[in-house]
Design a protein around this motif. Structure first.
Motif, PDB file in Angstrom:
ATOM      1  N   LEU A  76       0.830  -1.202   0.000  1.00 20.26           N
ATOM      2  CA  LEU A  76       0.000   0.000   0.000  1.00 20.26           C
ATOM      3  C   LEU A  76       0.868   1.258   0.000  1.00 20.26           C
ATOM      4  O   LEU A  76       0.555   2.241  -0.678  1.00 20.26           O
ATOM      5  CB  LEU A  76      -0.943  -0.017   1.208  1.00 20.26           C
ATOM      6  N   ALA A  77       1.974   1.209   0.727  1.00 19.28           N
ATOM      7  CA  ALA A  77       2.894   2.355   0.755  1.00 19.28           C
ATOM      8  C   ALA A  77       3.517   2.595  -0.616  1.00 19.28           C
ATOM      9  O   ALA A  77       3.800   3.740  -0.976  1.00 19.28           O
ATOM     10  CB  ALA A  77       3.975   2.144   1.806  1.00 19.28           C
ATOM     11  N   THR A  78       3.729   1.533  -1.401  1.00 16.28           N
ATOM     12  CA  THR A  78       4.281   1.727  -2.748  1.00 16.28           C
ATOM     13  C   THR A  78       3.320   2.512  -3.628  1.00 16.28           C
ATOM     14  O   THR A  78       3.756   3.234  -4.526  1.00 16.28           O
ATOM     15  CB  THR A  78       4.612   0.382  -3.434  1.00 16.28           C
ATOM     16  N   LYS A  79       2.032   2.378  -3.370  1.00 17.65           N
ATOM     17  CA  LYS A  79       1.033   3.132  -4.141  1.00 17.65           C
ATOM     18  C   LYS A  79       0.990   4.600  -3.721  1.00 17.65           C
ATOM     19  O   LYS A  79       0.639   5.468  -4.516  1.00 17.65           O
ATOM     20  CB  LYS A  79      -0.361   2.523  -3.973  1.00 17.65           C
ATOM     21  N   LEU A  80       1.358   4.871  -2.484  1.00 18.94           N
ATOM     22  CA  LEU A  80       1.237   6.230  -1.956  1.00 18.94           C
ATOM     23  C   LEU A  80       2.515   7.059  -2.065  1.00 18.94           C
ATOM     24  O   LEU A  80       2.451   8.284  -2.068  1.00 18.94           O
ATOM     25  CB  LEU A  80       0.800   6.163  -0.482  1.00 18.94           C
ATOM     26  N   VAL A  81       3.675   6.402  -2.125  1.00 24.02           N
ATOM     27  CA  VAL A  81       4.958   7.112  -2.134  1.00 24.02           C
ATOM     28  C   VAL A  81       5.610   6.939  -3.497  1.00 24.02           C
ATOM     29  O   VAL A  81       5.976   5.825  -3.877  1.00 24.02           O
ATOM     30  CB  VAL A  81       5.895   6.580  -1.023  1.00 24.02           C
ATOM     31  N   SER A  82       5.738   8.053  -4.221  1.00 24.04           N
ATOM     32  CA  SER A  82       6.435   7.962  -5.503  1.00 24.04           C
ATOM     33  C   SER A  82       7.940   7.896  -5.232  1.00 24.04           C
ATOM     34  O   SER A  82       8.456   8.543  -4.323  1.00 24.04           O
ATOM     35  CB  SER A  82       6.101   9.161  -6.387  1.00 24.04           C
ATOM     36  N   GLY A  83       8.627   7.086  -6.002  1.00 19.53           N
ATOM     37  CA  GLY A  83      10.049   6.883  -5.790  1.00 19.53           C
ATOM     38  C   GLY A  83      10.348   5.653  -4.951  1.00 19.53           C
ATOM     39  O   GLY A  83      11.511   5.334  -4.714  1.00 19.53           O
ATOM     40  N   PHE A  84       9.314   4.946  -4.500  1.00 12.75           N
ATOM     41  CA  PHE A  84       9.476   3.707  -3.743  1.00 12.75           C
ATOM     42  C   PHE A  84       8.708   2.615  -4.464  1.00 12.75           C
ATOM     43  O   PHE A  84       7.495   2.720  -4.652  1.00 12.75           O
ATOM     44  CB  PHE A  84       8.948   3.866  -2.313  1.00 12.75           C
ATOM     45  N   THR A  85       9.421   1.587  -4.901  1.00 12.04           N
ATOM     46  CA  THR A  85       8.781   0.478  -5.590  1.00 12.04           C
ATOM     47  C   THR A  85       9.267  -0.845  -5.015  1.00 12.04           C
ATOM     48  O   THR A  85      10.406  -0.965  -4.584  1.00 12.04           O
ATOM     49  CB  THR A  85       9.068   0.489  -7.106  1.00 12.04           C
ATOM     50  N   VAL A  86       8.359  -1.803  -5.016  1.00 17.10           N
ATOM     51  CA  VAL A  86       8.659  -3.171  -4.608  1.00 17.10           C
ATOM     52  C   VAL A  86       8.178  -4.061  -5.743  1.00 17.10           C
ATOM     53  O   VAL A  86       7.056  -3.898  -6.231  1.00 17.10           O
ATOM     54  CB  VAL A  86       7.949  -3.526  -3.282  1.00 17.10           C
ATOM     55  N   ASP A  87       9.018  -4.994  -6.160  1.00 16.02           N
ATOM     56  CA  ASP A  87       8.707  -5.798  -7.348  1.00 16.02           C
ATOM     57  C   ASP A  87       7.479  -6.688  -7.174  1.00 16.02           C
ATOM     58  O   ASP A  87       6.670  -6.802  -8.088  1.00 16.02           O
ATOM     59  CB  ASP A  87       9.913  -6.638  -7.744  1.00 16.02           C
ATOM     60  N   ASN A  88       7.323  -7.346  -6.026  1.00 21.69           N
ATOM     61  CA  ASN A  88       6.168  -8.217  -5.828  1.00 21.69           C
ATOM     62  C   ASN A  88       5.918  -8.423  -4.339  1.00 21.69           C
ATOM     63  O   ASN A  88       6.602  -7.852  -3.491  1.00 21.69           O
ATOM     64  CB  ASN A  88       6.347  -9.560  -6.555  1.00 21.69           C
ATOM     65  N   PHE A  89       4.920  -9.262  -4.043  1.00 19.88           N
ATOM     66  CA  PHE A  89       4.525  -9.500  -2.660  1.00 19.88           C
ATOM     67  C   PHE A  89       5.664 -10.073  -1.827  1.00 19.88           C
ATOM     68  O   PHE A  89       5.846  -9.706  -0.671  1.00 19.88           O
ATOM     69  CB  PHE A  89       3.313 -10.454  -2.629  1.00 19.88           C
ATOM     70  N   TRP A  90       6.439 -11.001  -2.406  1.00 24.23           N
ATOM     71  CA  TRP A  90       7.492 -11.676  -1.643  1.00 24.23           C
ATOM     72  C   TRP A  90       8.606 -10.708  -1.263  1.00 24.23           C
ATOM     73  O   TRP A  90       9.169 -10.804  -0.176  1.00 24.23           O
ATOM     74  CB  TRP A  90       8.024 -12.880  -2.417  1.00 24.23           C
ATOM     75  N   TRP A  91       8.929  -9.770  -2.157  1.00 22.82           N
ATOM     76  CA  TRP A  91       9.913  -8.742  -1.799  1.00 22.82           C
ATOM     77  C   TRP A  91       9.361  -7.824  -0.710  1.00 22.82           C
ATOM     78  O   TRP A  91      10.113  -7.366   0.163  1.00 22.82           O
ATOM     79  CB  TRP A  91      10.333  -7.938  -3.020  1.00 22.82           C
TER      80      TRP A  91
END
Length: 116
Positions: A76-91
């Motif tokens: 959810l934080a990846t959707k709210l913070v630009s510049g922060f990405t996570v490749d998938n659920f396991w990461w």
């Protein structure tokens, strides 16, 4: 003052964790500060609701489902913070575990173990 120190420790832990994990990408330290603030807000507002809604599953798994809830908060934080990405659920799951360990170690090294 304690909140600001915890926010800085969380931001540093997020930076270090993103450096260690190839599936997590963090743009800058300012992004890490924003991420730490967003995670604090999500942990205060959203996490208790998720825990209550998933209480039977959490009890059945003896609390291990809380790790899944932490990963959902990270996603959810990846959707709210630009510049922060996570490749998938396991990461996201691994990021939440590693960041918690690193933040706990950093907080104890900073001498913050006795304050509330």
């Amino acid at each position: 003052m304690g909140f600001l120190i915890r926010l800085l420790v969380s931001a540093l832990a997020a930076m270090l964790t993103a450096y260690l994990l190839p599936g997590v990408h963090l743009k800058s330290f300012v992004t890490a500060l924003i991420l730490a603030l967003v995670l604090a807000i999500l942990n205060i507002l959203v996490k208790p609701i998720l825990i209550i809604l998933t209480l039977p599953v959490t009890i059945f798994t003896l609390g291990l489902f809380l790790l899944v809830i932490n990963a959902i908060i990270i996603l959810l934080a990846t959707k709210l913070v630009s510049g922060f990405t996570v490749d998938n659920f396991w990461w996201a799951l691994l990021f939440s575990i590693v960041m918690s360990v690193i933040a706990g170690l950093m907080h104890s090294l900073a001498g913050g173990g006795n304050d509330n």
